[in-house]
Design a protein around this motif. Structure first.
Motif, PDB file in Angstrom:
ATOM      1  N   ASN A 190      -5.072  -3.452 -11.886  1.00  0.00           N
ATOM      2  CA  ASN A 190      -4.384  -2.219 -11.463  1.00  0.00           C
ATOM      3  C   ASN A 190      -4.124  -2.143  -9.962  1.00  0.00           C
ATOM      4  O   ASN A 190      -3.894  -1.061  -9.444  1.00  0.00           O
ATOM      5  CB  ASN A 190      -5.199  -0.990 -11.908  1.00  0.00           C
TER       6      ASN A 190
ATOM      7  N   CYS B  64      -6.732  -5.476   4.920  1.00  0.00           N
ATOM      8  CA  CYS B  64      -6.505  -4.294   4.082  1.00  0.00           C
ATOM      9  C   CYS B  64      -7.736  -3.398   4.012  1.00  0.00           C
ATOM     10  O   CYS B  64      -7.606  -2.173   4.031  1.00  0.00           O
ATOM     11  CB  CYS B  64      -6.129  -4.715   2.668  1.00  0.00           C
ATOM     12  N   HIS B  65      -8.924  -3.995   3.907  1.00  0.00           N
ATOM     13  CA  HIS B  65     -10.136  -3.192   3.688  1.00  0.00           C
ATOM     14  C   HIS B  65     -10.821  -2.777   4.982  1.00  0.00           C
ATOM     15  O   HIS B  65     -11.844  -2.085   4.933  1.00  0.00           O
ATOM     16  CB  HIS B  65     -11.121  -3.944   2.797  1.00  0.00           C
TER      17      HIS B  65
ATOM     18  N   ARG C  49      -9.161  -6.845 -14.776  1.00  0.00           N
ATOM     19  CA  ARG C  49      -8.736  -5.685 -14.003  1.00  0.00           C
ATOM     20  C   ARG C  49      -7.438  -6.078 -13.312  1.00  0.00           C
ATOM     21  O   ARG C  49      -7.377  -7.113 -12.653  1.00  0.00           O
ATOM     22  CB  ARG C  49      -9.813  -5.294 -12.972  1.00  0.00           C
TER      23      ARG C  49
ATOM     24  N   LYS D  27      -6.674   7.794  -7.897  1.00  0.00           N
ATOM     25  CA  LYS D  27      -5.892   6.734  -8.546  1.00  0.00           C
ATOM     26  C   LYS D  27      -6.719   6.067  -9.645  1.00  0.00           C
ATOM     27  O   LYS D  27      -6.219   5.808 -10.737  1.00  0.00           O
ATOM     28  CB  LYS D  27      -5.435   5.689  -7.533  1.00  0.00           C
ATOM     29  N   GLN D  28      -7.986   5.802  -9.384  1.00  0.00           N
ATOM     30  CA  GLN D  28      -8.807   5.121 -10.388  1.00  0.00           C
ATOM     31  C   GLN D  28      -8.962   5.986 -11.636  1.00  0.00           C
ATOM     32  O   GLN D  28      -8.895   5.497 -12.759  1.00  0.00           O
ATOM     33  CB  GLN D  28     -10.188   4.759  -9.816  1.00  0.00           C
TER      34      GLN D  28
ATOM     35  N   VAL E 227      -5.477 -12.599  -4.847  1.00  0.00           N
ATOM     36  CA  VAL E 227      -6.539 -12.947  -3.901  1.00  0.00           C
ATOM     37  C   VAL E 227      -7.737 -13.545  -4.653  1.00  0.00           C
ATOM     38  O   VAL E 227      -8.230 -14.623  -4.311  1.00  0.00           O
ATOM     39  CB  VAL E 227      -6.976 -11.678  -3.112  1.00  0.00           C
TER      40      VAL E 227
ATOM     41  N   TYR F 216     -21.963  -4.596  -8.474  1.00  0.00           N
ATOM     42  CA  TYR F 216     -20.654  -4.016  -8.801  1.00  0.00           C
ATOM     43  C   TYR F 216     -19.530  -4.803  -8.115  1.00  0.00           C
ATOM     44  O   TYR F 216     -18.512  -5.115  -8.737  1.00  0.00           O
ATOM     45  CB  TYR F 216     -20.615  -2.536  -8.411  1.00  0.00           C
TER      46      TYR F 216
ATOM     47  N   CYS G  70      -9.490 -10.380   3.936  1.00  0.00           N
ATOM     48  CA  CYS G  70      -9.774  -9.108   3.248  1.00  0.00           C
ATOM     49  C   CYS G  70      -9.685  -7.942   4.239  1.00  0.00           C
ATOM     50  O   CYS G  70      -9.224  -6.848   3.914  1.00  0.00           O
ATOM     51  CB  CYS G  70     -11.178  -9.117   2.654  1.00  0.00           C
TER      52      CYS G  70
ATOM     53  N   VAL H 256      -1.988  -7.600  -6.131  1.00  0.00           N
ATOM     54  CA  VAL H 256      -2.497  -8.297  -4.949  1.00  0.00           C
ATOM     55  C   VAL H 256      -3.950  -8.754  -5.104  1.00  0.00           C
ATOM     56  O   VAL H 256      -4.309  -9.860  -4.709  1.00  0.00           O
ATOM     57  CB  VAL H 256      -2.302  -7.439  -3.669  1.00  0.00           C
ATOM     58  N   MET H 257      -4.791  -7.920  -5.730  1.00  0.00           N
ATOM     59  CA  MET H 257      -6.205  -8.315  -5.850  1.00  0.00           C
ATOM     60  C   MET H 257      -6.395  -9.461  -6.846  1.00  0.00           C
ATOM     61  O   MET H 257      -7.315 -10.253  -6.709  1.00  0.00           O
ATOM     62  CB  MET H 257      -7.086  -7.111  -6.213  1.00  0.00           C
TER      63      MET H 257
ATOM     64  N   PRO I 227      -9.836   0.591  -0.955  1.00  0.00           N
ATOM     65  CA  PRO I 227     -11.098   1.333  -0.935  1.00  0.00           C
ATOM     66  C   PRO I 227     -12.109   0.836   0.098  1.00  0.00           C
ATOM     67  O   PRO I 227     -12.017  -0.281   0.592  1.00  0.00           O
ATOM     68  CB  PRO I 227     -11.644   1.088  -2.345  1.00  0.00           C
TER      69      PRO I 227
ATOM     70  N   LEU J 118       0.826  -1.197   0.000  1.00  0.00           N
ATOM     71  CA  LEU J 118       0.000   0.000   0.000  1.00  0.00           C
ATOM     72  C   LEU J 118       0.868   1.256   0.000  1.00  0.00           C
ATOM     73  O   LEU J 118       0.552   2.234  -0.652  1.00  0.00           O
ATOM     74  CB  LEU J 118      -0.949  -0.026   1.201  1.00  0.00           C
TER      75      LEU J 118
ATOM     76  N   TRP K  32     -11.116  -9.110 -11.407  1.00  0.00           N
ATOM     77  CA  TRP K  32      -9.804  -9.378 -10.799  1.00  0.00           C
ATOM     78  C   TRP K  32      -9.431 -10.836 -11.037  1.00  0.00           C
ATOM     79  O   TRP K  32      -8.286 -11.165 -11.333  1.00  0.00           O
ATOM     80  CB  TRP K  32      -9.828  -9.151  -9.284  1.00  0.00           C
TER      81      TRP K  32
ATOM     82  N   TYR L 277      -8.056   7.088  -3.364  1.00  0.00           N
ATOM     83  CA  TYR L 277      -8.484   5.955  -4.194  1.00  0.00           C
ATOM     84  C   TYR L 277      -9.186   6.462  -5.459  1.00  0.00           C
ATOM     85  O   TYR L 277      -8.922   5.976  -6.557  1.00  0.00           O
ATOM     86  CB  TYR L 277      -9.403   5.023  -3.388  1.00  0.00           C
TER      87      TYR L 277
HETATM   88  C1  HEC Z   1      -3.084  -6.825   0.644  1.00  0.00           C
HETATM   89  C2  HEC Z   1      -4.226  -5.944   0.722  1.00  0.00           C
HETATM   90  C3  HEC Z   1      -5.558  -6.442   0.200  1.00  0.00           C
HETATM   91  C4  HEC Z   1      -6.209  -7.628   0.493  1.00  0.00           C
HETATM   92  C5  HEC Z   1      -5.757  -8.765   1.381  1.00  0.00           C
HETATM   93  C6  HEC Z   1      -7.482  -7.551  -0.207  1.00  0.00           C
HETATM   94  N1  HEC Z   1      -7.575  -6.370  -0.889  1.00  0.00           N
HETATM   95 FE1  HEC Z   1      -9.126  -5.811  -2.100  1.00  0.00          FE
HETATM   96  N2  HEC Z   1      -8.068  -4.169  -2.693  1.00  0.00           N
HETATM   97  C7  HEC Z   1      -6.847  -3.782  -2.205  1.00  0.00           C
HETATM   98  C8  HEC Z   1      -6.405  -2.572  -2.885  1.00  0.00           C
HETATM   99  C9  HEC Z   1      -5.126  -1.812  -2.624  1.00  0.00           C
HETATM  100  C10 HEC Z   1      -7.420  -2.257  -3.821  1.00  0.00           C
HETATM  101  C11 HEC Z   1      -7.427  -1.079  -4.807  1.00  0.00           C
HETATM  102  C12 HEC Z   1      -6.709  -1.493  -6.060  1.00  0.00           C
HETATM  103  C13 HEC Z   1      -6.651  -0.376  -7.077  1.00  0.00           C
HETATM  104  O1  HEC Z   1      -5.837   0.519  -6.901  1.00  0.00           O
HETATM  105  O2  HEC Z   1      -7.434  -0.401  -8.031  1.00  0.00           O
HETATM  106  C14 HEC Z   1      -8.464  -3.282  -3.674  1.00  0.00           C
HETATM  107  C15 HEC Z   1      -9.640  -3.307  -4.408  1.00  0.00           C
HETATM  108  C16 HEC Z   1     -10.709  -4.154  -4.148  1.00  0.00           C
HETATM  109  C17 HEC Z   1     -12.011  -4.080  -4.774  1.00  0.00           C
HETATM  110  C18 HEC Z   1     -12.463  -3.064  -5.819  1.00  0.00           C
HETATM  111  C19 HEC Z   1     -13.308  -1.993  -5.171  1.00  0.00           C
HETATM  112  C20 HEC Z   1     -13.837  -0.962  -6.136  1.00  0.00           C
HETATM  113  O3  HEC Z   1     -14.416   0.031  -5.648  1.00  0.00           O
HETATM  114  O4  HEC Z   1     -13.681  -1.118  -7.337  1.00  0.00           O
HETATM  115  C21 HEC Z   1     -12.776  -5.076  -4.226  1.00  0.00           C
HETATM  116  C22 HEC Z   1     -14.225  -5.405  -4.543  1.00  0.00           C
HETATM  117  C23 HEC Z   1     -11.947  -5.778  -3.261  1.00  0.00           C
HETATM  118  N3  HEC Z   1     -10.688  -5.194  -3.240  1.00  0.00           N
HETATM  119  C24 HEC Z   1     -12.375  -6.845  -2.487  1.00  0.00           C
HETATM  120  C25 HEC Z   1     -11.527  -7.630  -1.695  1.00  0.00           C
HETATM  121  C26 HEC Z   1     -11.923  -8.883  -1.069  1.00  0.00           C
HETATM  122  C27 HEC Z   1     -13.324  -9.469  -1.107  1.00  0.00           C
HETATM  123  C28 HEC Z   1     -10.811  -9.383  -0.440  1.00  0.00           C
HETATM  124  C29 HEC Z   1     -10.658 -10.702   0.289  1.00  0.00           C
HETATM  125  C30 HEC Z   1     -11.067 -11.904  -0.418  1.00  0.00           C
HETATM  126  C31 HEC Z   1      -9.734  -8.421  -0.651  1.00  0.00           C
HETATM  127  N4  HEC Z   1     -10.208  -7.385  -1.414  1.00  0.00           N
HETATM  128  C32 HEC Z   1      -8.447  -8.552  -0.151  1.00  0.00           C
HETATM  129  C33 HEC Z   1      -6.121  -4.415  -1.213  1.00  0.00           C
HETATM  130  C34 HEC Z   1      -6.423  -5.673  -0.685  1.00  0.00           C
END
Ligand code: HEC
Ligand code: HEC
Length: 220
Positions: A188, A141-142, A186, A71-72, A197, A173, A138, A193-194, A164, A13, A181, A68
Protein backbone atom coordinates in the motif's frame (compact mmCIF):
# COMPACT_ATOMS: atom_id res chain seq x y z
CA UNK A 1 19.67 30.46 -11.96
CA UNK A 2 19.31 26.94 -10.64
CA UNK A 3 16.73 24.84 -12.42
CA UNK A 4 14.41 22.87 -10.18
CA UNK A 5 14.53 19.18 -10.96
CA UNK A 6 11.76 16.75 -10.20
CA UNK A 7 12.32 14.94 -6.96
CA UNK A 8 10.78 11.47 -7.18
CA UNK A 9 10.12 10.87 -3.46
CA UNK A 10 8.44 14.28 -3.18
CA UNK A 11 6.21 13.53 -6.15
CA UNK A 12 5.25 10.13 -4.79
CA UNK A 13 4.53 11.54 -1.38
CA UNK A 14 2.50 14.41 -2.81
CA UNK A 15 0.37 11.79 -4.57
CA UNK A 16 -0.11 9.96 -1.28
CA UNK A 17 -1.30 13.12 0.46
CA UNK A 18 -3.79 13.85 -2.31
CA UNK A 19 -5.09 10.30 -2.19
CA UNK A 20 -5.67 10.52 1.52
CA UNK A 21 -7.49 13.87 1.14
CA UNK A 22 -9.96 12.12 -1.09
CA UNK A 23 -10.62 9.72 1.78
CA UNK A 24 -11.61 12.29 4.34
CA UNK A 25 -8.30 13.87 5.31
CA UNK A 26 -10.09 17.17 5.83
CA UNK A 27 -12.33 15.93 8.68
CA UNK A 28 -10.99 17.49 11.88
CA UNK A 29 -10.08 15.00 14.60
CA UNK A 30 -11.03 15.34 18.27
CA UNK A 31 -8.35 13.70 20.45
CA UNK A 32 -10.56 13.47 23.56
CA UNK A 33 -13.24 11.63 21.62
CA UNK A 34 -10.49 9.51 20.01
CA UNK A 35 -9.39 8.38 23.47
CA UNK A 36 -12.94 7.29 24.35
CA UNK A 37 -13.49 5.57 20.99
CA UNK A 38 -10.15 3.75 20.95
CA UNK A 39 -10.81 2.49 24.48
CA UNK A 40 -14.29 1.31 23.56
CA UNK A 41 -13.01 -0.36 20.36
CA UNK A 42 -10.25 -2.13 22.34
CA UNK A 43 -7.46 -0.58 20.29
CA UNK A 44 -5.70 0.32 23.52
CA UNK A 45 -5.47 -3.33 24.59
CA UNK A 46 -2.85 -3.96 21.92
CA UNK A 47 -1.56 -0.49 21.11
CA UNK A 48 -1.49 0.70 24.74
CA UNK A 49 -3.45 3.34 26.66
CA UNK A 50 -1.11 6.03 25.41
CA UNK A 51 -0.06 4.40 22.15
CA UNK A 52 2.90 2.40 23.49
CA UNK A 53 2.07 -1.10 22.29
CA UNK A 54 1.79 -3.95 24.77
CA UNK A 55 3.75 -6.46 22.64
CA UNK A 56 6.70 -6.57 20.24
CA UNK A 57 4.25 -7.72 17.56
CA UNK A 58 2.16 -4.57 17.66
CA UNK A 59 3.37 -1.20 16.40
CA UNK A 60 3.63 1.78 18.69
CA UNK A 61 1.31 4.60 17.62
CA UNK A 62 2.16 7.34 20.15
CA UNK A 63 3.16 10.53 18.36
CA UNK A 64 2.98 8.89 14.92
CA UNK A 65 2.01 11.26 12.09
CA UNK A 66 -1.76 11.53 12.10
CA UNK A 67 -2.00 11.59 8.28
CA UNK A 68 -0.14 8.28 8.24
CA UNK A 69 -2.43 6.73 10.88
CA UNK A 70 -5.51 7.81 8.96
CA UNK A 71 -4.18 6.37 5.73
CA UNK A 72 -3.40 3.01 7.35
CA UNK A 73 -6.86 2.73 8.91
CA UNK A 74 -8.46 3.53 5.56
CA UNK A 75 -6.18 1.00 3.86
CA UNK A 76 -7.11 -1.74 6.36
CA UNK A 77 -10.79 -0.97 5.74
CA UNK A 78 -10.47 -1.06 1.96
CA UNK A 79 -8.21 -4.12 1.96
CA UNK A 80 -5.31 -2.16 0.40
CA UNK A 81 -3.32 -3.27 3.48
CA UNK A 82 -3.94 -6.82 4.60
CA UNK A 83 -4.03 -7.95 8.22
CA UNK A 84 -6.64 -10.27 9.63
CA UNK A 85 -6.63 -8.56 13.02
CA UNK A 86 -6.60 -5.00 11.74
CA UNK A 87 -9.15 -5.49 8.98
CA UNK A 88 -11.57 -6.73 11.62
CA UNK A 89 -10.67 -3.96 14.06
CA UNK A 90 -10.96 -1.15 11.50
CA UNK A 91 -14.08 -2.36 9.73
CA UNK A 92 -16.58 -0.65 12.05
CA UNK A 93 -14.88 2.74 12.22
CA UNK A 94 -16.51 5.79 10.64
CA UNK A 95 -14.42 8.50 8.97
CA UNK A 96 -15.02 10.63 12.05
CA UNK A 97 -13.78 7.80 14.32
CA UNK A 98 -10.65 7.47 12.18
CA UNK A 99 -9.97 11.20 12.38
CA UNK A 100 -10.55 11.24 16.16
CA UNK A 101 -8.48 8.12 16.90
CA UNK A 102 -5.61 9.36 14.70
CA UNK A 103 -5.75 12.72 16.51
CA UNK A 104 -5.61 10.96 19.89
CA UNK A 105 -2.66 8.67 19.19
CA UNK A 106 -0.67 11.25 17.25
CA UNK A 107 -0.99 13.71 20.14
CA UNK A 108 0.24 11.18 22.72
CA UNK A 109 3.85 11.67 23.93
CA UNK A 110 6.22 10.11 21.39
CA UNK A 111 7.59 6.65 22.14
CA UNK A 112 11.10 6.09 23.45
CA UNK A 113 13.91 4.11 21.80
CA UNK A 114 13.93 0.32 22.13
CA UNK A 115 16.82 -1.56 23.65
CA UNK A 116 18.40 -2.89 20.49
CA UNK A 117 21.94 -3.89 19.63
CA UNK A 118 23.39 -1.11 17.46
CA UNK A 119 24.13 -2.02 13.85
CA UNK A 120 26.69 0.15 12.05
CA UNK A 121 25.89 -1.45 8.69
CA UNK A 122 22.19 -0.80 9.28
CA UNK A 123 23.00 2.84 9.88
CA UNK A 124 25.11 3.16 6.71
CA UNK A 125 22.39 1.59 4.60
CA UNK A 126 19.75 3.78 6.22
CA UNK A 127 21.68 7.00 5.73
CA UNK A 128 23.32 6.38 2.35
CA UNK A 129 21.50 3.54 0.58
CA UNK A 130 23.58 1.64 -1.97
CA UNK A 131 24.03 3.50 -5.22
CA UNK A 132 25.46 0.48 -7.09
CA UNK A 133 22.25 -1.48 -6.46
CA UNK A 134 19.94 1.46 -7.05
CA UNK A 135 18.90 1.40 -3.41
CA UNK A 136 17.83 4.88 -2.24
CA UNK A 137 18.69 6.17 1.21
CA UNK A 138 15.82 5.47 3.59
CA UNK A 139 16.65 8.75 5.28
CA UNK A 140 15.61 10.70 2.18
CA UNK A 141 11.99 9.89 2.97
CA UNK A 142 11.93 8.79 6.63
CA UNK A 143 14.21 11.57 7.91
CA UNK A 144 17.29 11.48 10.08
CA UNK A 145 17.18 8.48 12.48
CA UNK A 146 13.65 7.66 11.36
CA UNK A 147 12.00 10.84 12.65
CA UNK A 148 9.54 10.93 9.76
CA UNK A 149 10.85 14.37 8.82
CA UNK A 150 11.64 14.70 5.14
CA UNK A 151 11.96 18.43 5.01
CA UNK A 152 8.46 19.12 3.74
CA UNK A 153 6.70 20.24 6.86
CA UNK A 154 6.11 20.05 10.57
CA UNK A 155 6.30 16.71 12.25
CA UNK A 156 2.84 15.47 13.15
CA UNK A 157 1.10 18.02 10.99
CA UNK A 158 -1.98 16.64 9.26
CA UNK A 159 -0.96 17.88 5.85
CA UNK A 160 2.47 16.31 6.00
CA UNK A 161 3.52 13.65 3.51
CA UNK A 162 3.00 10.39 5.38
CA UNK A 163 6.40 8.66 5.38
CA UNK A 164 5.98 7.31 8.90
CA UNK A 165 8.20 7.71 11.95
CA UNK A 166 10.15 4.45 12.19
CA UNK A 167 12.97 5.34 14.62
CA UNK A 168 12.40 3.63 17.99
CA UNK A 169 9.57 1.48 16.61
CA UNK A 170 9.37 -2.16 17.79
CA UNK A 171 12.23 -4.14 16.25
CA UNK A 172 10.13 -7.22 15.55
CA UNK A 173 7.41 -5.12 13.92
CA UNK A 174 9.96 -3.33 11.70
CA UNK A 175 11.49 -6.65 10.63
CA UNK A 176 8.12 -8.16 9.84
CA UNK A 177 6.92 -5.14 7.82
CA UNK A 178 10.12 -5.06 5.75
CA UNK A 179 9.62 -8.77 4.98
CA UNK A 180 5.98 -8.12 4.06
CA UNK A 181 7.05 -5.34 1.66
CA UNK A 182 9.78 -7.58 0.25
CA UNK A 183 7.47 -10.48 -0.62
CA UNK A 184 4.67 -8.15 -1.72
CA UNK A 185 2.22 -9.10 1.07
CA UNK A 186 2.06 -5.42 1.96
CA UNK A 187 1.72 -3.20 -1.08
CA UNK A 188 0.00 0.00 0.00
CA UNK A 189 2.89 2.44 -0.41
CA UNK A 190 2.56 5.22 -2.99
CA UNK A 191 3.77 3.96 -6.36
CA UNK A 192 4.91 0.69 -4.76
CA UNK A 193 8.02 2.45 -3.55
CA UNK A 194 8.47 0.34 -0.39
CA UNK A 195 8.18 -2.91 -2.38
CA UNK A 196 10.82 -1.69 -4.77
CA UNK A 197 13.14 -0.76 -1.92
CA UNK A 198 12.59 -3.90 0.19
CA UNK A 199 13.01 -6.28 -2.74
CA UNK A 200 16.65 -5.19 -2.92
CA UNK A 201 17.34 -5.96 0.73
CA UNK A 202 18.76 -9.26 1.95
CA UNK A 203 17.30 -10.80 5.10
CA UNK A 204 20.50 -9.88 6.93
CA UNK A 205 20.16 -6.25 5.83
CA UNK A 206 16.54 -6.16 7.00
CA UNK A 207 17.73 -7.36 10.39
CA UNK A 208 20.49 -4.72 10.50
CA UNK A 209 18.11 -1.93 9.51
CA UNK A 210 15.52 -2.98 12.08
CA UNK A 211 18.16 -3.10 14.82
CA UNK A 212 19.57 0.29 13.92
CA UNK A 213 16.12 1.87 13.68
CA UNK A 214 14.65 0.36 16.86
CA UNK A 215 17.51 1.86 18.87
CA UNK A 216 16.94 5.44 17.66
CA UNK A 217 15.36 8.11 19.84
CA UNK A 218 12.97 10.41 18.06
CA UNK A 219 11.30 11.93 21.12
CA UNK A 220 13.86 14.58 21.94
C1 HEC B 1 10.69 7.25 -1.64
C2 HEC B 1 10.42 7.34 -0.22
C3 HEC B 1 10.80 6.17 0.67
C4 HEC B 1 12.02 5.52 0.75
C5 HEC B 1 13.29 5.76 -0.05
C6 HEC B 1 11.87 4.54 1.81
N1 HEC B 1 10.61 4.61 2.34
FE1 HEC B 1 9.85 3.40 3.80
N2 HEC B 1 8.00 4.22 3.53
C7 HEC B 1 7.70 5.26 2.68
C8 HEC B 1 6.28 5.55 2.75
C9 HEC B 1 5.55 6.64 1.99
C10 HEC B 1 5.73 4.62 3.66
C11 HEC B 1 4.25 4.49 4.07
C12 HEC B 1 3.56 3.60 3.09
C13 HEC B 1 2.09 3.44 3.40
O1 HEC B 1 1.33 4.36 3.11
O2 HEC B 1 1.71 2.40 3.96
C14 HEC B 1 6.84 3.80 4.15
C15 HEC B 1 6.71 2.78 5.08
C16 HEC B 1 7.78 2.12 5.68
C17 HEC B 1 7.68 1.19 6.78
C18 HEC B 1 6.40 0.76 7.50
C19 HEC B 1 6.28 1.50 8.81
C20 HEC B 1 5.06 1.11 9.62
O3 HEC B 1 4.82 1.78 10.64
O4 HEC B 1 4.36 0.17 9.25
C21 HEC B 1 8.96 0.79 7.08
C22 HEC B 1 9.38 -0.18 8.17
C23 HEC B 1 9.85 1.46 6.16
N3 HEC B 1 9.10 2.27 5.31
C24 HEC B 1 11.23 1.32 6.16
C25 HEC B 1 12.07 1.83 5.16
C26 HEC B 1 13.48 1.49 5.03
C27 HEC B 1 14.26 0.62 6.00
C28 HEC B 1 13.94 2.13 3.90
C29 HEC B 1 15.32 2.04 3.27
C30 HEC B 1 15.84 0.72 3.00
C31 HEC B 1 12.82 2.89 3.36
N4 HEC B 1 11.72 2.68 4.14
C32 HEC B 1 12.89 3.69 2.23
C33 HEC B 1 8.60 5.95 1.89
C34 HEC B 1 9.92 5.58 1.66
C1 HEC C 1 -5.38 -7.82 18.92
C2 HEC C 1 -4.43 -6.72 18.80
C3 HEC C 1 -4.85 -5.46 18.07
C4 HEC C 1 -5.97 -4.68 18.28
C5 HEC C 1 -7.11 -4.93 19.26
C6 HEC C 1 -5.82 -3.53 17.40
N1 HEC C 1 -4.67 -3.62 16.68
FE1 HEC C 1 -3.94 -2.25 15.38
N2 HEC C 1 -2.42 -3.49 14.85
C7 HEC C 1 -2.23 -4.75 15.36
C8 HEC C 1 -1.24 -5.44 14.57
C9 HEC C 1 -0.74 -6.86 14.78
C10 HEC C 1 -0.81 -4.53 13.57
C11 HEC C 1 0.20 -4.81 12.43
C12 HEC C 1 -0.57 -5.45 11.29
C13 HEC C 1 0.33 -5.96 10.18
O1 HEC C 1 0.81 -7.07 10.29
O2 HEC C 1 0.56 -5.23 9.21
C14 HEC C 1 -1.57 -3.32 13.79
C15 HEC C 1 -1.42 -2.16 13.02
C16 HEC C 1 -2.11 -0.98 13.26
C17 HEC C 1 -1.86 0.28 12.59
C18 HEC C 1 -0.77 0.54 11.57
C19 HEC C 1 0.42 1.16 12.29
C20 HEC C 1 1.64 1.36 11.43
O3 HEC C 1 2.69 1.76 11.97
O4 HEC C 1 1.57 1.11 10.21
C21 HEC C 1 -2.77 1.17 13.08
C22 HEC C 1 -2.90 2.63 12.69
C23 HEC C 1 -3.60 0.49 14.04
N3 HEC C 1 -3.16 -0.83 14.13
C24 HEC C 1 -4.65 1.06 14.74
C25 HEC C 1 -5.57 0.34 15.51
C26 HEC C 1 -6.85 0.84 15.94
C27 HEC C 1 -7.35 2.24 15.69
C28 HEC C 1 -7.47 -0.18 16.63
C29 HEC C 1 -8.85 -0.20 17.22
C30 HEC C 1 -9.94 0.09 16.30
C31 HEC C 1 -6.54 -1.30 16.64
N4 HEC C 1 -5.43 -0.97 15.93
C32 HEC C 1 -6.76 -2.50 17.30
C33 HEC C 1 -2.88 -5.28 16.48
C34 HEC C 1 -4.06 -4.79 17.04
Amino acid sequence: MRRETFHLPTLLLAAAVLASSARGETIAGDAARGNIRSKAEQCQECHGEAGISTSEHYPKLAGQLSAYLRKQLNDFQSGARKSEIMTAMASGLSQQDIADIAAFFSAAPRWDAEEAEFSASGRTLYESGDYARGLPACQGCHGENGTGENGSGEIGADNKAPAPIIGGQRQLYLTSQLHLWKVGERENSPGGVMNEVARKLSDAEIEQLARFLAGQRTNR
